[in-house]
Design an enzyme around this catalytic site. Structure first.
Site, PDB file in Angstrom:
ATOM      1  N   GLY A 197       0.572  -1.231   0.021  1.00  0.00           N
ATOM      2  CA  GLY A 197       0.101   0.128   0.145  1.00  0.00           C
ATOM      3  C   GLY A 197       0.562   1.270  -0.030  1.00  0.00           C
TER       4      GLY A 197
ATOM      5  CB  CYS B 104      -6.256  -3.948   3.617  1.00  0.00           C
ATOM      6  SG  CYS B 104      -4.572  -4.602   3.699  1.00  0.00           S
ATOM      7  CB  THR B 105      -6.825  -9.576   2.282  1.00  0.00           C
ATOM      8  OG1 THR B 105      -5.193  -9.436   1.906  1.00  0.00           O
ATOM      9  CG2 THR B 105      -7.687  -9.539   0.848  1.00  0.00           C
TER      10      THR B 105
ATOM     11  CB  CYS C 148      -3.136  -8.416  -2.458  1.00  0.00           C
ATOM     12  SG  CYS C 148      -2.296  -6.929  -2.379  1.00  0.00           S
ATOM     13  CG  ASN C 149      -8.560  -5.474  -1.145  1.00  0.00           C
ATOM     14  OD1 ASN C 149      -8.361  -6.118  -0.191  1.00  0.00           O
ATOM     15  ND2 ASN C 149     -10.018  -5.057  -1.680  1.00  0.00           N
ATOM     16  CB  THR C 150      -2.567  -2.834  -2.948  1.00  0.00           C
ATOM     17  OG1 THR C 150      -2.973  -2.283  -1.769  1.00  0.00           O
ATOM     18  CG2 THR C 150      -1.851  -1.977  -3.789  1.00  0.00           C
TER      19      THR C 150
END
Length: 281
Positions: free
Chosen positions: A49, A195-196, A80-82
């Site tokens: 991030g 965010c995981t 992973c969101n990012t």
């Protein structure tokens, strides 16, 4: 959703910058216990991030392309969101023959859940400021006010909790305080995890937040989508690799990490070196 039945072995690769994606691995194993899961954590550049977008895109595509060649998964879960909000399109263009399942901010779910039409997202700086998030809101929550709050230290807190180290409530409260100090925060009733890593702090997040907040963790939804993708695959896959948890650099407090891994289906860690040749840690 009932547990899917596969007529041949299924093997997936789950990817994150650290331990965050293991929450999704846990959900996948619960839903699909027969699926073989390899895990790859890019600990060499954690946290994602706070990294440059161009650098991350190149690195994610290079790293996952090599992992696909070596591990031969039938599908890749970008847990992973990012990484998902940044690199999914590039990954699909680079590896068009393999399905990628992303993990994106649960804006649509939040819009369906809220009663006040004020929703929140707790995420990394990169996810909370990326145009991808604005597009999600425009598509799925145009009638909602979105409070997107970046919590730069929260992923590191999750890494500590995962290793069995308690993080004081005051630290967690300070990380999420920005959700509750906006002009419209009094109407906020639904917050999605962007965010995981935050999966491992969910109980503490509920405890330190104002009453009446519904917290949304997308892990089970990602697991269900993964099962649907796996059901659609042909039954001619090669024998899966043994389930291993790979790390691109020796993770901090690796002994504590190893003690926590069996709950997620792994018994040790392995290192993935610069030449993409894995070897035991």
């Amino acid at each position: 959703m009932t547990r899917p039945a596969f007529s041949s072995p299924r093997h997936i690769l789950a990817f994150d910058s650290g331990i965050g994606g293991l929450g999704i691995v846990r959900a996948i194993r619960t839903l699909c216990p027969a699926v073989s899961v390899s895990y790859l954590a890019d600990t060499a550049v954690f946290p994602y991030g706070e990294q440059d977008d161009a650098f991350l895109t190149d690195r994610i595509v290079s790293l996952l392309s090599a992992a696909i060649r070596r591990l031969r998964p039938q599908a890749v879960v970008v847990a992973c969101n990012t990484a998902s909000t940044l690199a999914l399109d590039a990954l699909r263009a680079s590896c068009p023959d393999i399905p990628f399942i992303g993990c994106v901010p649960p804006i649509r779910w939040a819009a369906r859940t809220t009663r006040t039409h004020v929703i929140g997202l707790l995420a990394t700086r990169a996810t909370s400021t990326r145009p991808y998030l604005s597009r999600l809101q425009a598509l799925y929550a145009p009638d909602c006010t979105l409070i997107a709050h970046a919590a730069p230290g929260l992923a590191a807190c999750a890494e500590q909790v995962f290793r069995g180290h308690p993080v004081p409530d005051d630290v967690i409260r300070a990380e999420i305080d920005g959700l509750f100090t906006r002009d419209c925060s009094a109407q906020l009733d639904t917050v999605g995890l962007g965010c995981t890593h935050y999966t491992f702090l969910l109980d503490q997040l509920r405890a330190v937040s104002p009453p009446g907040i519904t917290w949304l963790d997308p892990a089970e939804a990602v697991a269900r989508h993964t099962a649907t993708v796996l059901e659609s695959l042909p039954d001619n896959a090669p024998a899966p690799e043994p389930a291993r948890a790979w790390f691109t650099a020796e993770p901090p407090e690796s002994s504590a990490l190893v003690r926590a891994l069996p709950a997620y289906g792994f018994d040790t860690i392995a290192l993935w070196d610069a030449e993409n040749a894995p070897h035991p840690a």
